[in-house]
Design an enzyme around this catalytic site. Structure first.
Site, PDB file in Angstrom:
ATOM      1  N   LYS A 182       0.821  -1.215   0.000  1.00 39.15           N
ATOM      2  CA  LYS A 182       0.000   0.000   0.000  1.00 39.15           C
ATOM      3  C   LYS A 182       0.855   1.265   0.000  1.00 39.15           C
ATOM      4  O   LYS A 182       2.007   1.259   0.435  1.00 39.15           O
ATOM      5  CB  LYS A 182      -0.991  -0.031   1.168  1.00 39.15           C
ATOM      6  CG  LYS A 182      -2.128  -1.027   0.863  1.00 39.15           C
ATOM      7  CD  LYS A 182      -3.314  -0.922   1.775  1.00 39.15           C
ATOM      8  CE  LYS A 182      -4.383  -1.894   1.256  1.00 39.15           C
ATOM      9  NZ  LYS A 182      -5.520  -2.032   2.148  1.00 39.15           N
ATOM     10  N   ARG A 196      -3.869 -10.279   4.565  1.00 38.13           N
ATOM     11  CA  ARG A 196      -4.234 -10.284   3.133  1.00 38.13           C
ATOM     12  C   ARG A 196      -3.032  -9.768   2.358  1.00 38.13           C
ATOM     13  O   ARG A 196      -2.592  -8.643   2.572  1.00 38.13           O
ATOM     14  CB  ARG A 196      -5.453  -9.381   2.936  1.00 38.13           C
ATOM     15  CG  ARG A 196      -5.958  -9.280   1.510  1.00 38.13           C
ATOM     16  CD  ARG A 196      -7.151  -8.323   1.445  1.00 38.13           C
ATOM     17  NE  ARG A 196      -7.659  -8.177   0.103  1.00 38.13           N
ATOM     18  CZ  ARG A 196      -7.155  -7.357  -0.806  1.00 38.13           C
ATOM     19  NH1 ARG A 196      -6.129  -6.591  -0.516  1.00 38.13           N
ATOM     20  NH2 ARG A 196      -7.680  -7.299  -2.009  1.00 38.13           N
TER      21      ARG A 196
HETATM   22  C1  7PJ Z   1      -8.255  -4.396   1.278  1.00 34.23           C
HETATM   23  C2  7PJ Z   1      -9.287  -5.156   0.730  1.00 34.23           C
HETATM   24  C3  7PJ Z   1      -8.027  -4.451   2.686  1.00 34.23           C
HETATM   25  C4  7PJ Z   1      -9.856  -5.991   2.793  1.00 34.23           C
HETATM   26  C5  7PJ Z   1      -8.323  -4.055  -0.845  1.00 34.23           C
HETATM   27  C6  7PJ Z   1      -5.358  -3.211  -2.101  1.00 34.23           C
HETATM   28  C7  7PJ Z   1      -6.605  -2.445  -2.295  1.00 34.23           C
HETATM   29  N1  7PJ Z   1     -10.078  -5.950   1.475  1.00 34.23           N
HETATM   30  N2  7PJ Z   1      -9.321  -4.921  -0.589  1.00 34.23           N
HETATM   31  N3  7PJ Z   1      -8.864  -5.262   3.393  1.00 34.23           N
HETATM   32  N4  7PJ Z   1      -7.647  -3.724   0.269  1.00 34.23           N
HETATM   33  N5  7PJ Z   1     -10.640  -6.757   3.567  1.00 34.23           N
HETATM   34  O1  7PJ Z   1      -5.293  -4.430  -2.171  1.00 34.23           O
HETATM   35  O2  7PJ Z   1      -4.331  -2.517  -1.918  1.00 34.23           O
HETATM   36  O3  7PJ Z   1      -7.171  -3.794   3.271  1.00 34.23           O
HETATM   37  S1  7PJ Z   1      -8.031  -3.456  -2.432  1.00 34.23           S
END
Ligand code: 7PJ
Length: 278
Positions: A223, A257
């Site tokens: 990020k 994640r």
């Molecule tokens: C997240 C997401 C996160 C959850 C994205 C990226 C942007 N879902 N989807 N948590 N970020 N639950 O992957 O940088 O932080 S999209």
């Protein structure tokens, strides 16, 4: 504590989980849209599974700050074939990263098990009814604003207590709609309507979110706040992402994640070995 839904059950305390990210979007900021082709997305997800991911998150809607919204038919066209193929070829639950109840519903129909809802700040309860009716896992993420507006002027008196109050309030609301607590995992939504300082304050306070007695998920992978703090283009933010993941797990987070499953897996398994010996 358990996190359970259709087709899956995870128990805690236990090993921290790794959710591998598969973006089926033409313009994902973090992988440049290289997995937009469904066959490549499927192969990539299978690689992440082999590397040790215990969940695979499939998303067809770019949440890059300021990105245009993706229309429902296009999102369905990109995610459904990938989910359908993965349900047959990987032995871990598949989550769908969407804020559209109809997309969640269609994804669950072809075998997904978890709804990853970045828009749990929603004003209607349709998504929670889908979770209640299907028994799917539900990742309840905090965001201020929408992906189109969230980066403009994030503002909090105290970001940690506001996110915590949001969790408490939304946990009540989803249960009112029939979702069981065991279906829910909480996520502070790093980067979603937050400045670099807000993100750091949330990371520093992760342990406080234990009070909700639900497992926590954290998404920090590649990020932009990492680049702003310590430098590095998107593809060079692996070490900073990994430091956040290790910090998070030591603060009590249950699921990371990430785009980079193999290194995250190695780092988390190493922490567990040390904890075991202590
Ligand atoms: C997240 C997401 C996160 C959850 C994205 C990226 C942007 N879902 N989807 N948590 N970020 N639950 O992957 O940088 O932080 S999209």
């Amino acid at each position: 504590m358990i996190f359970a839904g259709r087709h899956f059950k995870f128990e805690f305390p236990g090993r921290a989980l790794i959710m591998g990210i598969v973006n089926v979007t033409p313009d994902s900021f973090s992988d440049g849209g290289q997995f937009f082709n469904p066959d490549r997305a499927i192969e990539h997800a299978q690689d992440l599974f082999r590397e040790g991911a215990q969940m695979i998150d499939v998303g067809g809607e770019s949440t890059r700050p300021g990105a245009p919204a993706v229309e429902e038919p296009e999102e369905l066209r990109s995610v459904l074939p990938v989910i359908e193929a993965l349900v047959k070829s990987v032995q871990v639950p598949i989550s769908v990263d969407t804020h559209k109840p109809a997309v969640a519903c269609a994804a669950l129909k072809v075998g997904a098990s978890i709804i990853n809802d970045i828009a749990a700040n929603r004003s209607d309860d349709e998504m929670w009814r889908v979770a209640a009716d299907t028994g799917a896992g539900y990742i309840l993420m905090h965001m201020q604003g929408t992906p189109q507006t969230m980066h403009l002027a994030p503002k909090y008196a105290d970001v940690v207590s506001e996110v915590s109050d949001f969790f408490a309030d939304r946990l009540k609301q989803v249960q009112r709609c029939g979702v069981k607590p065991e279906q829910v995992m909480l996520d502070p939504g790093i980067g979603f309507g937050k400045t670099v300082k807000h993100n750091l304050e949330l990371l520093a306070a992760l342990a406080q979110f234990k009070v909700h007695e639900r497992p926590l998920l954290l998404g920090v992978s590649r990020k932009s706040f990492i680049g702003k703090l310590v430098g590095g283009e998107v593809q060079d933010r692996g070490p900073g992402s990994l430091a956040c993941a290790v910090w998070a797990v030591l603060s009590g987070v249950h699921c990371i994640r990430t785009h980079d499953v193999a290194p995250t897996c190695q780092a988390l398994r190493m922490i567990e070995e040390i904890q075991h010996a202590g």
